[in-house]
Design an enzyme around this catalytic site. Structure first.
Site, PDB file in Angstrom:
ATOM      1  N   SER A   1       0.867  -1.185   0.000  1.00 56.91           N
ATOM      2  CA  SER A   1       0.000   0.000   0.000  1.00 56.91           C
ATOM      3  C   SER A   1       0.899   1.229   0.000  1.00 56.91           C
ATOM      4  O   SER A   1       2.056   1.157   0.434  1.00 56.91           O
ATOM      5  CB  SER A   1      -0.860   0.021   1.270  1.00 56.91           C
ATOM      6  OG  SER A   1      -1.544   1.256   1.399  1.00 56.91           O
TER       7      SER A   1
ATOM      8  N   TYR B   1      -2.076  -0.919  10.267  1.00 54.81           N
ATOM      9  CA  TYR B   1      -2.045  -1.096   8.806  1.00 54.81           C
ATOM     10  C   TYR B   1      -0.726  -0.562   8.241  1.00 54.81           C
ATOM     11  O   TYR B   1      -0.060  -1.239   7.439  1.00 54.81           O
ATOM     12  CB  TYR B   1      -3.234  -0.369   8.181  1.00 54.81           C
ATOM     13  CG  TYR B   1      -3.474  -0.675   6.716  1.00 54.81           C
ATOM     14  CD1 TYR B   1      -4.053  -1.878   6.325  1.00 54.81           C
ATOM     15  CD2 TYR B   1      -3.145   0.247   5.726  1.00 54.81           C
ATOM     16  CE1 TYR B   1      -4.290  -2.157   4.971  1.00 54.81           C
ATOM     17  CE2 TYR B   1      -3.371  -0.016   4.381  1.00 54.81           C
ATOM     18  CZ  TYR B   1      -3.945  -1.219   4.009  1.00 54.81           C
ATOM     19  OH  TYR B   1      -4.179  -1.492   2.670  1.00 54.81           O
TER      20      TYR B   1
END
Ligand SMILES: NC(=O)c1ccc[n+]([C@@H]2O[C@H](COP(=O)([O-])OP(=O)(O)OC[C@H]3O[C@@H](n4cnc5c(N)ncnc54)[C@H](O)[C@@H]3O)[C@@H](O)[C@H]2O)c1
Length: 262
Positions: A151, A164
């Protein structure tokens, strides 16, 4: 994604092991690789969506063989069984699309130990176990390609995303480490770092009021979210022979988000 607009060299006939393939980016990758004439082993925890994906892919690409495996990337034994089933079915394993993942948007002070461990288990440890299971087989082929869907949050950070961001930064670092370690086995390892992409994962966060869609568009220099198909095309390129000298790289596909430090 319909029939391939571009044929990427080196992908026809390849055996692709694709995790998180029942939805979103993973499903778009399955269509993209099928369009190139690759065979697919699709893994997901969502059996119903996986069966639906298989049926849709088989109808769209009648010459492509699609097999499925229901299991979690947090279970190394299941991953080993899935990789072994790939070898039994197809004879080899050429490309790992290490894509399954979950979101974790929560203030750091509110994250429970179980939530922290779940995010790290799926978004980081699961990626490593998939790499191990696939690379053990790729070594016997004389090489392969591993792509991890990390990401942009693995490269830059933000509030309320500590688990995350930590997991995805770990994935970027893991890809670099494995790229160096497995170069001698002719296994290339790269990370793909998407910004906001229109998938169920993001729709869920928008519908729960965790993300503001208009604010995301405004923050993105290109003024929109990306599509799963755009990420899939990045994977086609990185898996193809055109990217034969690219390993240990983290490729951003974020509409300019991380370039904008303002
Ligand atoms: N959508 C985005 O904006 C975005 C941006 C950057 C990175 N990513 C990453 O892309 C990947 C795919 O996300 P998406 O947006 O397509 O999400 P999605 O929710 O549409 O798809 C994720 C898939 O992974 C599966 N999955 C979840 N946990 C699993 C597990 N333990 N084992 C096996 N399968 C599991 C789900 O069932 C689902 O089919 C994730 O790693 C995510 O972190 C997404």
């Amino acid at each position: 994604m319909k029939k391939a607009m571009i044929q990427y060299p080196g992908l026809a006939g390849k055996i692709v092991f694709n995790t998180g393939a029942a939805s979103g980016i993973g499903l778009a990758m399955a269509h993209a690789f099928a369009s190139q004439g690759a065979s697919l082993m699709l893994l997901d925890i969502d059996e119903a969506s996986l069966l639906k994906a298989k049926a849709v892919l088989e109808e769209a690409y009648p010459t492509v063989r699609v097999e499925i495996f229901v299991g979690s990337i947090t279970d190394p034994k299941a991953l080993d069984a899935a990789a072994e089933q790939t070898i039994k079915t197809f004879g080899r394993l050429d490309v790992l699309l290490n894509n399954a993942g979950i979101s974790m948007n929560k203030p750091a002070l509110d994250i429970t130990p179980d939530e922290w461990r779940r995010a790290i288990d799926i978004d980081l440890s699961g990626i490593f176990f998939c790499c191990q299971a696939a690379a053990r087989r790729m070594i016997h082929n004389g090489g392969g390609v591993i792509l991890a869907t990390a990401s942009m949050w693995g490269l830059v950070s933000s509030a309320r995303r500590s688990a995350y961001c930590a997991a995805k930064a770990g994935v970027v670092s893991l890809c670099k480490s494995l790229a160096v370690e497995w170069a001698e086995h002719h296994i290339r390892v790269n990370a793909i770092c998407p910004g906001y992409i229109q998938t169920a994962l993001v729709s869920d966060l928008v519908s729960r009021g965790v993300l503001d869609e208009q604010a995301l568009h405004a923050r993105t220099p290109l003024g929109r979210m990306g599509t799963p198909e755009e990420v899939a095309h990045t994977a086609l390129y990185l898996a193809s022979d055109l990217a034969g000298f690219i390993t240990g790289h983290a490729m951003v596909i974020d509409g300019g988000w991380t370039a904008d430090g303002y």
